[in-house]
Structures are given as C-alpha cells and as structure tokens.
Write a protein that holds these residues in place. Sequence first.
Motif, PDB file in Angstrom:
ATOM      1  N   LEU A  14       0.846  -1.183   0.006  1.00  0.00           N
ATOM      2  CA  LEU A  14       0.168   0.086   0.046  1.00  0.00           C
ATOM      3  C   LEU A  14       0.821   1.177   0.004  1.00  0.00           C
ATOM      4  CD1 LEU A  14      -2.976   1.010   0.304  1.00  0.00           C
ATOM      5  CD2 LEU A  14      -2.288   1.247   2.759  1.00  0.00           C
ATOM      6  N   ASP A  15       0.458   2.155  -1.005  1.00  0.00           N
ATOM      7  CA  ASP A  15       1.389   3.512  -1.128  1.00  0.00           C
ATOM      8  C   ASP A  15       0.728   4.622  -0.429  1.00  0.00           C
ATOM      9  OD1 ASP A  15       2.820   5.667  -1.691  1.00  0.00           O
ATOM     10  OD2 ASP A  15       3.120   4.947  -3.624  1.00  0.00           O
ATOM     11  N   VAL A  16       0.849   4.790   0.730  1.00  0.00           N
ATOM     12  CA  VAL A  16       0.113   5.764   1.547  1.00  0.00           C
ATOM     13  C   VAL A  16       0.253   7.055   0.885  1.00  0.00           C
ATOM     14  CG1 VAL A  16      -0.419   6.855   4.059  1.00  0.00           C
ATOM     15  CG2 VAL A  16       0.305   4.257   3.543  1.00  0.00           C
ATOM     16  N   GLN A  17       1.383   7.440   0.896  1.00  0.00           N
ATOM     17  CA  GLN A  17       1.792   8.767   0.075  1.00  0.00           C
ATOM     18  C   GLN A  17       1.243   9.077  -1.112  1.00  0.00           C
ATOM     19  OE1 GLN A  17       6.111   9.548  -0.238  1.00  0.00           O
ATOM     20  NE2 GLN A  17       5.793  11.689  -0.976  1.00  0.00           N
ATOM     21  N   GLY A  18       1.191   8.071  -2.122  1.00  0.00           N
ATOM     22  CA  GLY A  18       0.917   8.239  -3.399  1.00  0.00           C
ATOM     23  C   GLY A  18      -0.740   8.177  -3.065  1.00  0.00           C
ATOM     24  N   ASP A  19      -1.475   7.505  -2.071  1.00  0.00           N
ATOM     25  CA  ASP A  19      -2.885   7.589  -1.986  1.00  0.00           C
ATOM     26  C   ASP A  19      -3.366   9.018  -1.443  1.00  0.00           C
ATOM     27  OD1 ASP A  19      -4.558   5.602  -2.698  1.00  0.00           O
ATOM     28  OD2 ASP A  19      -5.289   5.841  -0.347  1.00  0.00           O
ATOM     29  N   VAL A  21      -1.636  11.698  -2.180  1.00  0.00           N
ATOM     30  CA  VAL A  21      -1.583  12.413  -3.279  1.00  0.00           C
ATOM     31  C   VAL A  21      -2.694  12.505  -4.347  1.00  0.00           C
ATOM     32  CG1 VAL A  21      -0.245  13.212  -5.612  1.00  0.00           C
ATOM     33  CG2 VAL A  21       1.016  12.856  -3.327  1.00  0.00           C
ATOM     34  N   ARG A  22      -3.254  11.274  -4.420  1.00  0.00           N
ATOM     35  CA  ARG A  22      -4.218  11.139  -5.468  1.00  0.00           C
ATOM     36  C   ARG A  22      -5.541  11.751  -4.949  1.00  0.00           C
ATOM     37  NH1 ARG A  22      -8.432   8.127  -4.903  1.00  0.00           N
ATOM     38  NH2 ARG A  22      -7.649   6.725  -3.326  1.00  0.00           N
ATOM     39  N   ARG A  23      -5.947  11.689  -3.569  1.00  0.00           N
ATOM     40  CA  ARG A  23      -7.058  12.383  -3.101  1.00  0.00           C
ATOM     41  C   ARG A  23      -6.876  13.762  -2.960  1.00  0.00           C
ATOM     42  NH1 ARG A  23      -6.951  10.513   2.209  1.00  0.00           N
ATOM     43  NH2 ARG A  23      -5.221   9.085   1.921  1.00  0.00           N
ATOM     44  N   ASP A  35      -4.810   6.155  -9.803  1.00  0.00           N
ATOM     45  CA  ASP A  35      -3.758   5.731  -8.857  1.00  0.00           C
ATOM     46  C   ASP A  35      -2.580   6.582  -8.977  1.00  0.00           C
ATOM     47  OD1 ASP A  35      -3.010   3.707  -7.140  1.00  0.00           O
ATOM     48  OD2 ASP A  35      -1.635   2.603  -8.840  1.00  0.00           O
ATOM     49  N   VAL A  36      -2.017   6.754  -8.003  1.00  0.00           N
ATOM     50  CA  VAL A  36      -0.808   7.536  -7.849  1.00  0.00           C
ATOM     51  C   VAL A  36       0.383   6.745  -7.075  1.00  0.00           C
ATOM     52  CG1 VAL A  36       0.597   9.668  -7.146  1.00  0.00           C
ATOM     53  CG2 VAL A  36      -1.706   9.921  -7.994  1.00  0.00           C
ATOM     54  N   ARG A  37       1.583   6.377  -7.390  1.00  0.00           N
ATOM     55  CA  ARG A  37       2.790   5.807  -6.790  1.00  0.00           C
ATOM     56  C   ARG A  37       3.833   6.741  -6.738  1.00  0.00           C
ATOM     57  NH1 ARG A  37       0.866   1.070  -4.487  1.00  0.00           N
ATOM     58  NH2 ARG A  37       2.845  -0.059  -4.801  1.00  0.00           N
TER      59      ARG A  37
ATOM     60  N   LYS B  40      12.186  12.548  -6.557  1.00  0.00           N
ATOM     61  CA  LYS B  40      11.028  11.741  -6.568  1.00  0.00           C
ATOM     62  C   LYS B  40      10.501  11.458  -7.820  1.00  0.00           C
ATOM     63  CE  LYS B  40       8.430  14.751  -4.220  1.00  0.00           C
ATOM     64  NZ  LYS B  40       7.622  15.736  -3.703  1.00  0.00           N
ATOM     65  N   ILE B  41      10.029  10.080  -7.906  1.00  0.00           N
ATOM     66  CA  ILE B  41       9.302   9.812  -9.059  1.00  0.00           C
ATOM     67  C   ILE B  41       7.835   9.366  -8.818  1.00  0.00           C
ATOM     68  CG2 ILE B  41      10.062   7.529  -8.699  1.00  0.00           C
ATOM     69  CD1 ILE B  41      10.018   7.090 -11.896  1.00  0.00           C
ATOM     70  N   VAL B  42       6.869  10.259  -9.468  1.00  0.00           N
ATOM     71  CA  VAL B  42       5.479  10.165  -9.202  1.00  0.00           C
ATOM     72  C   VAL B  42       4.780   9.518 -10.320  1.00  0.00           C
ATOM     73  CG1 VAL B  42       3.558  11.362  -8.545  1.00  0.00           C
ATOM     74  CG2 VAL B  42       5.780  12.257  -7.769  1.00  0.00           C
ATOM     75  N   GLU B  43       4.141   8.244 -10.140  1.00  0.00           N
ATOM     76  CA  GLU B  43       3.494   7.738 -11.414  1.00  0.00           C
ATOM     77  C   GLU B  43       2.137   7.907 -11.171  1.00  0.00           C
ATOM     78  OE1 GLU B  43       6.829   4.644 -12.650  1.00  0.00           O
ATOM     79  OE2 GLU B  43       5.915   4.200 -10.807  1.00  0.00           O
TER      80      GLU B  43
END
Lengths: 80, 80
Positions: A14-19, A21-23, A35-37, B40-43
């Motif tokens: 689970l990518d908490v940071q990416g999540d 950012v997505r929100r 989705d953001v990773r 950072k790499i943001v996908e």
Amino acid sequence: MKATVLVRLKGEVLDVQGDAVRRALGKLGFDGVTDVRVGKIVEIEIDEVHARAPDLKERLQKMADEMLANPVIEDYEVRL
Amino acid sequence: MKATVLVRLKGEVLDVQGDAVRRALGKLGFDGVTDVRVGKIVEIEIDEVHARAPDLKERLQKMADEMLANPVIEDYEVRL
C-alpha cells in the motif's frame, strides 16, 4: 558518468503517500486520476575510472540492495 | 495510461539526503561515487477519458506546479 536507480514500492504494498496525493489532486479539481505511486530517483555520478569497470551494473545493483532500497517492500531498477 | 513526473532539487540547492547517501556508500566500500542526488518519481494513472484530453500535458504540469513539486527549490519533468 551518471547512473540512475529508480526505487519503487512493490505493487502489493500500500502506497500511503501516493494515496494521499491522489485524493489531494481530486480535491484540487484534477479529475481522472485513478492511482498514484510515489518512488525515489537516485542519480549517482561516478568518476571515469570506476565508470569503466566491467562490473559497474552489478556494483550499482549491490548499492541498491544494500542501501538505496528496502528489498522487502521495494523494487529497484538500475539505468546506465 | 500512465504519466510520470520526475521531481528533482534544483542544481544550486544542497541535497542533504544525497550527500548522506554518497558518504554512506563510500563507507560501505563503493568507491568512485562523486555525487548523489535524490529526487521523487510520481507515477500517475489516468483514466481513458482524461488521457485523451488535448491539454493533458498542461494539466500534469499544473499538478506538478501546484502540488507535486515545490517550484522554489525543485524542478520537474513530465513524461507521457
């Protein structure tokens, strides 16, 4: 020469940071983001002598394994 | 579709994390590393409808400007 190591969370982690950012992007009005990773990009400058070593890629993979990535939860990719 | 945003510290900004990595690599016996920069790499996964928008790249640049990067100290690069 410059070598690049990309470090990403494994797909099943689970990518908490990416999540977050997505929100946040959704709240800012950027629609359509499903989705953001977030990963790391490590750019390594290597001097000429060591850049010519035939085992350069193996050495970079060892660096990533031992220090740049956490192989339990992250994958990495070495680009020369 | 997947878009990628690379976020890097500007060249004139001291990269404390990169510097720590460079010194640690030296201590681990990896010689010849003269500089390390960590970014950072943001996908970003974008749904089909929004991926077809003609202003997609501009929207991604706006995302980077407003949220993904700190334009005062960081540069970014959008890759489609």
